[in-house]
Motif scaffolding. Structure first.
Motif, PDB file in Angstrom:
ATOM      1  N   CYS A 181       0.813  -1.306  -0.004  1.00  0.00           N
ATOM      2  CA  CYS A 181      -0.066  -0.010   0.142  1.00  0.00           C
ATOM      3  C   CYS A 181       0.887   1.407   0.108  1.00  0.00           C
ATOM      4  O   CYS A 181       0.549   2.198  -0.674  1.00  0.00           O
ATOM      5  CB  CYS A 181      -0.872   0.131   1.352  1.00  0.00           C
ATOM      6  SG  CYS A 181      -2.307  -0.970   0.999  1.00  0.00           S
ATOM      7  N   LYS A 182       1.948   1.298   0.502  1.00  0.00           N
ATOM      8  CA  LYS A 182       2.777   2.442   0.851  1.00  0.00           C
ATOM      9  C   LYS A 182       3.432   2.633  -0.580  1.00  0.00           C
ATOM     10  O   LYS A 182       3.417   3.607  -1.090  1.00  0.00           O
ATOM     11  CB  LYS A 182       4.097   2.308   1.939  1.00  0.00           C
ATOM     12  CG  LYS A 182       3.500   2.363   3.251  1.00  0.00           C
ATOM     13  CD  LYS A 182       4.388   2.114   4.129  1.00  0.00           C
ATOM     14  CE  LYS A 182       4.027   2.234   5.704  1.00  0.00           C
ATOM     15  NZ  LYS A 182       5.381   1.985   6.613  1.00  0.00           N
ATOM     16  N   THR A 183       3.907   1.572  -1.101  1.00  0.00           N
ATOM     17  CA  THR A 183       4.729   1.704  -2.647  1.00  0.00           C
ATOM     18  C   THR A 183       3.632   2.140  -3.256  1.00  0.00           C
ATOM     19  O   THR A 183       3.685   3.030  -4.399  1.00  0.00           O
ATOM     20  CB  THR A 183       5.234   0.314  -3.109  1.00  0.00           C
ATOM     21  OG1 THR A 183       6.010  -0.184  -1.948  1.00  0.00           O
ATOM     22  CG2 THR A 183       5.637   0.341  -4.218  1.00  0.00           C
ATOM     23  N   LEU A 184       2.381   1.671  -3.612  1.00  0.00           N
ATOM     24  CA  LEU A 184       1.239   1.927  -4.388  1.00  0.00           C
ATOM     25  C   LEU A 184       0.834   3.292  -4.210  1.00  0.00           C
ATOM     26  O   LEU A 184       0.501   4.164  -5.335  1.00  0.00           O
ATOM     27  CB  LEU A 184       0.134   1.196  -4.400  1.00  0.00           C
ATOM     28  CG  LEU A 184       0.353  -0.487  -4.960  1.00  0.00           C
ATOM     29  CD1 LEU A 184      -0.779  -1.555  -4.598  1.00  0.00           C
ATOM     30  CD2 LEU A 184       0.655  -0.503  -6.302  1.00  0.00           C
ATOM     31  N   GLU A 185       0.762   3.718  -3.264  1.00  0.00           N
ATOM     32  CA  GLU A 185       0.295   5.234  -2.833  1.00  0.00           C
ATOM     33  C   GLU A 185       1.421   6.071  -3.406  1.00  0.00           C
ATOM     34  O   GLU A 185       0.981   7.298  -3.870  1.00  0.00           O
ATOM     35  CB  GLU A 185       0.204   5.582  -1.242  1.00  0.00           C
ATOM     36  CG  GLU A 185       0.162   6.818  -1.064  1.00  0.00           C
ATOM     37  CD  GLU A 185      -0.216   6.990   0.654  1.00  0.00           C
ATOM     38  OE1 GLU A 185      -0.133   8.190   1.174  1.00  0.00           O
ATOM     39  OE2 GLU A 185       0.241   5.954   1.458  1.00  0.00           O
ATOM     40  N   VAL A 235       5.451  -5.065  -8.896  1.00  0.00           N
ATOM     41  CA  VAL A 235       6.087  -6.059  -7.969  1.00  0.00           C
ATOM     42  C   VAL A 235       5.375  -5.970  -6.486  1.00  0.00           C
ATOM     43  O   VAL A 235       4.756  -6.807  -5.871  1.00  0.00           O
ATOM     44  CB  VAL A 235       7.356  -5.726  -7.740  1.00  0.00           C
ATOM     45  CG1 VAL A 235       8.024  -6.316  -6.457  1.00  0.00           C
ATOM     46  CG2 VAL A 235       8.138  -6.028  -8.860  1.00  0.00           C
ATOM     47  N   ALA A 236       4.931  -4.547  -6.205  1.00  0.00           N
ATOM     48  CA  ALA A 236       4.103  -4.475  -5.128  1.00  0.00           C
ATOM     49  C   ALA A 236       2.766  -4.942  -4.982  1.00  0.00           C
ATOM     50  O   ALA A 236       2.211  -5.769  -4.309  1.00  0.00           O
ATOM     51  CB  ALA A 236       3.993  -2.726  -4.917  1.00  0.00           C
ATOM     52  N   MET A 237       1.996  -4.822  -6.161  1.00  0.00           N
ATOM     53  CA  MET A 237       0.455  -5.496  -6.367  1.00  0.00           C
ATOM     54  C   MET A 237       0.910  -6.934  -6.285  1.00  0.00           C
ATOM     55  O   MET A 237      -0.304  -7.593  -5.834  1.00  0.00           O
ATOM     56  CB  MET A 237       0.165  -5.140  -7.744  1.00  0.00           C
ATOM     57  CG  MET A 237      -1.346  -4.765  -7.754  1.00  0.00           C
ATOM     58  SD  MET A 237      -2.304  -4.117  -9.163  1.00  0.00           S
ATOM     59  CE  MET A 237      -1.461  -2.495  -8.816  1.00  0.00           C
ATOM     60  N   ALA A 238       1.987  -7.637  -6.963  1.00  0.00           N
ATOM     61  CA  ALA A 238       1.927  -8.932  -6.956  1.00  0.00           C
ATOM     62  C   ALA A 238       2.039  -9.620  -5.505  1.00  0.00           C
ATOM     63  O   ALA A 238       1.550 -10.385  -5.011  1.00  0.00           O
ATOM     64  CB  ALA A 238       3.147  -9.488  -7.776  1.00  0.00           C
ATOM     65  N   GLY A 239       2.951  -8.769  -4.734  1.00  0.00           N
ATOM     66  CA  GLY A 239       3.029  -9.002  -3.276  1.00  0.00           C
ATOM     67  C   GLY A 239       1.953  -9.103  -2.626  1.00  0.00           C
ATOM     68  O   GLY A 239       1.619  -9.873  -1.897  1.00  0.00           O
TER      69      GLY A 239
END
Length: 710
Positions: free
Chosen positions: A179-183, A204-208
């Motif tokens: 969530c922090k990365t996507l934000e 990568v963030a969404m896959a995690g």
């Protein structure tokens, strides 16, 4: 005007002469630029980049799904605790022994703490640990008859309940990170409106996040006894390279997770309702039996009273008074006993009583969690998740479920201990000031690059701090490196400084030997230009004066020269790149026998056996300073080695100064002393206790460090 208007609408100039209505979203109409290529037949875009519009849509959908999964994950420990009640597992599965002392992962510890708080006071879970048949984390005793016992539950269901913290904690951490990365990605600006952007970070963030959501989904289904179907959520996420596909899969996974948790919550609520109704029926049955017994006793008492009245009438006045007095005393005692029993029953709450919403034999989290779920008709909305999270926070903040504890490797100081420490500091400060030292202070944390690379193998023991605004910070490991940084920033010239402060080392605590992760250091340093070996001799003299003034009994100062130790390794044939690693092995001779140190040098450090034997001929020697110095000079074992000759001359001068100060009597020349820190360049020394049965190891140390200040 008509001509100008037509020209303005033409955009890229096309070859069309007839005036046409401009299409919405044409963006400059396109005679010069070809239309965008149609999507591939399989519906998958490029793995590396997508157009801006597609990026925004996919990133937004995926971010919203990630936020929903974060909200749901925050409440999952409380929801899963109801399944632990239903299955009837032993609450010891989640004890702090398993998730603190033996497996101290922060996320696992937090999850286990939440589950323990919700299960506190549960008679359903407690019965599993009190004899009877085993199962469910080691226990016994039969849970309520309608519970799915560990013997009846499938291995997958039982495992998913007993290992809740193992997959809840890491999955929740992964979702929060995503969530922090996507934000951050959502708020990134683009250089050009028609540019194509690399989406690796978001993918990568969404896959995690998708992996974590699928893990939580599998756990929820397994706890409810539902097998995980090979559906879209089970797709190996590392093979999904398209952002739109990832966003769709994540949205589907989160929706499935929500549905699975709602089904699990209804199943658990039905179990709790059945058990509560059963307990209520049992309570009423017992009350009716009690009332019947009381009525029978009352009838019996009336018959007895009539018989006693007939006996009293036949007695004399004196006999009657004596009997009535004894009877009154007996009745008073019976009333007091009944009142005491009634008071204890009211505070404790009987089996199947009415406290806590009627769920008295369930954990303290059952009633408020079920109330939050019932208020939303078991719809797992954001408000419901927030309410369940608030329940866990309330239980943990109550002080009953969370046992107060101190961080590993630290201690509290009581008033009498503080008085002793204050007295010791007064003695130390008095000695420092008698040598003309001034006191300074530095921050307890420093920039990480200030500390790294200064401590050799001990650098791994530095406490790193979380990034708080762009600076990588760390807690200070000692007071020497911060003083070197202080000298580099402040032109103070020649100075004698002392500093008393706390330092932090992420070492394995050995409390019996006085080794803590947080402790005080009392530093005395001399910086500037002085006569040869005068500062070194003064520092050792200060250490001897302090230890003589403190009531610690006999002590000794082990002393060596770093350049002399390097000369030993050089003469014996140790490669220069292995000097520091071999030194760290030699430094263990005060704790381990030579055979073990040699084994480490040969097997672990890759040194030849004959070279290790030659090193042993040197480092096993120690004794009186002048005697050792004379033997090394006369034996000419170092030949014409320049470094050894200069080190021996340094030691000759220093021994003379210490002898003049009457401090040489405390010193032992020990060639095995290495001191593990990389910044030492000359004389090194270490203080040890020589009296008492308590082996605390080194109680002080230091040495020359000529290269710390650039």
């Amino acid at each position: 005007k008509k001509k100008k208007k037509k020209k303005k609408g033409g955009g890229g100039g096309g070859g069309e002469k007839k005036k046409k209505k401009k299409k919405k979203g044409g963006g400059g109409g396109g005679g010069g630029k070809p239309p965008p290529p149609p999507p591939p037949k399989d519906g998958v875009h490029s793995a590396k980049a997508v157009p801006l519009v597609g990026r925004v849509v996919s990133l937004s959908l995926g971010s919203l799904a990630a936020v929903r999964s974060r909200t749901i994950a925050s409440a999952m420990d409380g929801l899963a605790s109801l399944s632990a009640e239903r299955i009837g597992v032993d609450a010891d599965c989640y004890s702090d022994v398993h998730f603190d002392a033996l497996r101290p992962h922060r996320s696992l510890m937090d999850s286990a703490s939440n589950v323990r708080a919700c299960l506190a006071g549960s008679r359903v879970a407690a019965k599993r640990g009190k004899g009877g048949k085993g199962g469910g984390g080691g226990g016994g005793g039969a849970p309520p008859s309608t519970a799915v016992t560990p013997e009846e539950a499938s291995p997958e269901t039982l495992r998913s309940v007993t290992t809740i913290p193992q997959y809840h904690g890491p999955s929740r951490d992964e979702i929060v990170r995503a969530c922090k990365t996507l934000e951050l990605e959502v708020n990134c600006s683009e250089p050009k409106i028609d540019s194509e952007l690399d989406m690796t970070v978001a993918s990568v963030a969404m896959a995690g996040c998708l992996n974590a959501s699928v893990t939580l989904l599998d756990g929820a289904r397994s706890r409810a006894g539902v097998a995980s179907a090979p559906d879209a959520e089970a797709t190996p996420t590392m093979k999904i390279r398209d952002l739109a596909t990832l966003a769709a899969a994540l949205s589907s996974s989160v929706s499935s997770l929500r549905s699975a948790l709602e089904s699990e919550a209804r199943l658990n609520a039905a179990f709790v309702t059945r058990e509560t109704a059963k307990a209520e029926r049992e309570r009423k049955r017992k009350e009716e039996e009690k009332a019947a017994r009381a009525a029978a006793a009352e009838e019996k008492r009336k018959v007895q009273d009539e018989a006693d009245a007939a006996k009293l009438a036949a007695m004399s006045e004196g006999q009657r008074k004596k009997v009535l007095k004894k009877r009154a005393e007996k009745e008073a005692k019976a009333k007091a006993k009944a009142a005491k029993k009634a008071g204890g029953g009211a505070s404790g709450g009987g089996e199947g009583g009415e406290g806590a919403g009627g769920y008295t034999h369930f954990g303290m989290g059952a009633a408020p969690i079920l109330a939050a779920l019932s208020a939303s008709s078991f719809s797992l909305t954001d408000e419901t998740c927030s309410a369940v999270s608030s329940v866990m926070e309330s239980l943990l903040s109550g002080g009953v479920q969370r046992k107060p504890k101190i961080p590993k490797g630290t201690r509290d100081y009581l008033p009498d201990q503080m008085m002793i420490r204050d007295r010791a500091f007064q003695i130390i400060r008095r000695v420092f000031k008698s040598h003309g030292a001034v006191e300074i202070d530095t921050p307890v944390f420093e920039l990480k690059d200030t500390l790294t690379g200064k401590y050799g193998e001990d650098s791994k023991l530095i406490y790193d701090l979380a990034d708080q605004g762009g600076e990588l910070l760390a807690l200070r490991y000692d007071l020497t490196v911060p003083f070197a940084r202080f000298l580099a920033l402040n032109a103070v010239g020649n100075v004698k400084r002392y500093h008393i402060g706390k330092v932090y080392r992420r070492d394995q605590p050995q409390l019996s030997r006085g080794r803590y992760r947080e402790f005080y250091q009392c530093d005395f340093d001399v910086a500037g230009t002085y006569g040869r070996m005068i500062p070194d001799a003064e520092c050792v003299g200060v250490a001897c004066s302090i230890l003589s003034a403190l009531p610690i009994g006999a002590f000794g100062i082990k002393l060596n020269h770093r350049r002399l130790l390097d000369a030993v390794l050089d003469v014996c044939g140790v490669p220069a790149e292995k000097f520091r690693t071999i030194c760290s092995a030699v430094d263990k001779l005060d704790k381990e026998p030579w055979e073990e140190v040699k084994r480490e040098m040969v097997e672990d450090k890759g040194l030849r056996g004959e070279v290790a034997d030659e090193i042993g001929e040197f480092v096993l020697r120690k004794g009186d300073p002048w005697t050792m110095h004379g033997n090394l000079v006369e034996s000419k074992k170092f030949g014409d080695h320049k470094g050894a000759a200069e080190a021996l001359e340094d030691l000759r001068i220093m021994f003379g100064y210490l002898e003049a100060m009457d401090q040489l009597k405390y010193v032992s020349f020990d060639l095995s002393l290495a001191r593990g820190l990389d910044y030492y360049t000359g004389v090194i020394y270490e203080a040890v206790c020589l009296s008492g049965n308590t082996q605390v190891g080194s109680i002080g140390g230091g040495g020359r460090n000529a290269n710390l200040v650039g």
